[in-house]
Design an enzyme around this catalytic site. Sequence first.
Site, short mmCIF file in Angstrom:
data_model
loop_
_atom_site.label_atom_id
_atom_site.label_comp_id
_atom_site.label_asym_id
_atom_site.label_seq_id
_atom_site.Cartn_x
_atom_site.Cartn_y
_atom_site.Cartn_z
N SER A 60 29.70 -60.20 5.77
CA SER A 60 29.22 -59.39 6.89
C SER A 60 29.35 -57.93 6.47
O SER A 60 30.37 -57.30 6.62
CB SER A 60 30.10 -59.65 8.12
N ASP B 162 41.64 -49.95 10.47
CA ASP B 162 41.79 -50.35 9.08
C ASP B 162 42.51 -49.28 8.27
O ASP B 162 43.41 -49.57 7.49
CB ASP B 162 40.42 -50.57 8.45
N GLU C 126 40.75 -57.20 18.62
CA GLU C 126 39.49 -57.07 17.88
C GLU C 126 38.45 -56.28 18.66
O GLU C 126 38.27 -56.48 19.86
CB GLU C 126 38.93 -58.47 17.58
N HIS C 127 37.78 -55.36 17.96
CA HIS C 127 36.70 -54.55 18.54
C HIS C 127 37.20 -53.72 19.73
O HIS C 127 36.46 -53.48 20.67
CB HIS C 127 35.52 -55.43 18.98
N LYS D 19 28.84 -54.50 7.18
CA LYS D 19 28.55 -53.70 8.38
C LYS D 19 27.53 -52.61 8.13
O LYS D 19 26.74 -52.30 9.00
CB LYS D 19 29.83 -53.10 8.93
N ASP E 240 39.63 -50.98 18.89
CA ASP E 240 40.15 -49.69 18.41
C ASP E 240 39.19 -48.57 18.81
O ASP E 240 39.60 -47.51 19.29
CB ASP E 240 40.42 -49.69 16.91
P1 NG1 Z 1 36.28 -54.57 9.19
O1 NG1 Z 1 35.79 -55.92 9.58
O2 NG1 Z 1 37.52 -54.63 8.33
O3 NG1 Z 1 35.22 -53.69 8.56
C1 NG1 Z 1 35.77 -53.30 11.50
C2 NG1 Z 1 36.10 -51.84 11.79
C3 NG1 Z 1 37.42 -51.69 12.55
C4 NG1 Z 1 37.43 -52.58 13.79
C5 NG1 Z 1 37.07 -54.02 13.38
C6 NG1 Z 1 36.96 -54.90 14.60
C7 NG1 Z 1 35.19 -50.44 10.02
C8 NG1 Z 1 35.47 -49.68 8.75
N1 NG1 Z 1 36.23 -51.12 10.52
O4 NG1 Z 1 36.74 -53.81 10.58
O5 NG1 Z 1 37.52 -50.31 12.96
O6 NG1 Z 1 36.55 -52.08 14.76
O7 NG1 Z 1 35.81 -54.08 12.70
O8 NG1 Z 1 38.18 -54.96 15.27
O9 NG1 Z 1 34.10 -50.44 10.54
MG MG Z 2 35.41 -52.57 6.46
#
Ligand code: NG1
Ligand code: MG
Length: 508
Positions: free
Chosen positions: A246, A200, A56-57, A248, A59
């Site tokens: 959440s 993803d 996690e976090h 983002k 990539d």
């Molecule tokens: P999610 O939570 O599916 O949006 C995000 C990032 C990934 C990765 C994960 C943490 C985007 C589109 N995807 O995933 O690249 O960093 O958090 O592992 O922001």
């Molecule tokens: Mg996403």
Amino acid sequence: MVYTVPTVSELSNIYSLGVDVQTQRYARLTSAFCHIYGNKPDFVARAPGRVNIIGEHIDYCGFPVFPMAIALDTLIAVRANGIDRIHLANVNNEKYPARKFSTSGDIFKIDPTVHEWSNYFKCGYRSLLEHLGRRKGMGFDALLDGAVPAGGGLSSSAAFVCATQLAVQRVNGIDLPQTELALVATGAERYVGVNSGGMDQTASIMGCRGSALFIEFNPVLKATTVKLPKTDPALAFIIANTLVVSDKAVTAPVCYNLRVFETRIGALILAKHLGISNRPACRDVDPLTFKIVMDEYFSKKSCCDGGGGDDSKADSVEIWINRLGVMLEKVQEAFGTHSEGYTREEMVLALDMTPEELSDVVHEDQFLVHADRFKLFQRAQHAFSEAMRVVQFRQICESDNTDTDYFQVLGDLMNQSQNSCRNLFECSCTELDELCYIARQAGAFGSRLTGAGWGGCTVHLVPANKIDNVKNVLLREYYSKRFPELSATQLASTVFATVPGSGACYYV
Ligand code: NG1
Ligand code: MG
């Protein structure tokens, strides 16, 4: 024979209709399409969500991750319409009203401050056409049906962007190799202001039924399928959504993008500590990452030692584990004196930069209003130790010695990941912690947040014969208490078992 990366079309021919997409959902989509546009669609593009099992976090730190595609997906029914217009409708038209674009005008304008559902469609369209060097695409009618819960950490956004790119490339007569499509999709979400990594999109496009994916980003994007160990009872995964959304794109400056910033500054400080030349870092396109710092450290070291280490084995698990272990010691050396976090002044000092130079490389203004201390030490510790857990997880999956207690050892790695996400990377929340606690009490061997965190989903490793038991305890101890109003249908896509599903494809 040179292995060429297949295209989604080539793979689609091996998927029989209905295997991955529920046939009644598919029939409903195509009949709704006829109702709206008066014609049958030429094809349906499909891209699944993903669950990240571990990694996690990291990539965007350049380290490998270990996701799998899930059955929940985004479908887009498409028909070329021969005019310079794009009509986008959604089966859920109350929540997502239809939109119209010209094929070369407003569709390229994406305002990240406006949380508009078609923004992800515009991201997919624009990123692909720009990649092809075109300012205009062919017009088409589209109807979207998204079944990946939004903001749930299951990559609904990536599924949407990838499905869009599949639709756009086919309408424009293009058939890119999967990795190329994944790279373009990774860049797409940056138009809505999220500096995402590539996990993803790669998992959505390259997912493979029955396997998880060991995805590497550096030096090139590469996805290796890893079969999950055969156990009796079988390994199964339950996904449980906290229902804390959440998003983002909304919280990025204080959550996701802030962490990306902290890991980039961390890479700069670590590079300086190791005497590695400060490449022009942190450009959004090609930032200096922890992985690059590690590789440069060891390549510099091997030429100094005259060892000329055989880098071709650099992928071998032992080398990965050895190098990551050394780097965790270097992280302690480089950041250990600042366990309370760095102020901006201390970062500038540590980097031997002027404040203006720092602003130039990492546009940190947006973060300074939200944080006055940056826990670079803890973020670096998480990143390197999480990368270590990913490599160990793969090694265990691929070791076929029968006396391995797979549930215990894989579950432990997932629990360690959750602890690190909560304590070092600080991207958990009380609801995520509570779901993990309840699931472990109910018999899960490993429980952790999945995706960005700060809400969204958890993933749990359970024996296949314990799925109902763990699900029922979660329903009783979490959902019936916090969300008593949820219907059985809503619960069905809130807490559910999943197995590795296939990746993006076309249905004609
Ligand atoms: P999610 O939570 O599916 O949006 C995000 C990032 C990934 C990765 C994960 C943490 C985007 C589109 N995807 O995933 O690249 O960093 O958090 O592992 O922001
Ligand atoms: Mg996403």
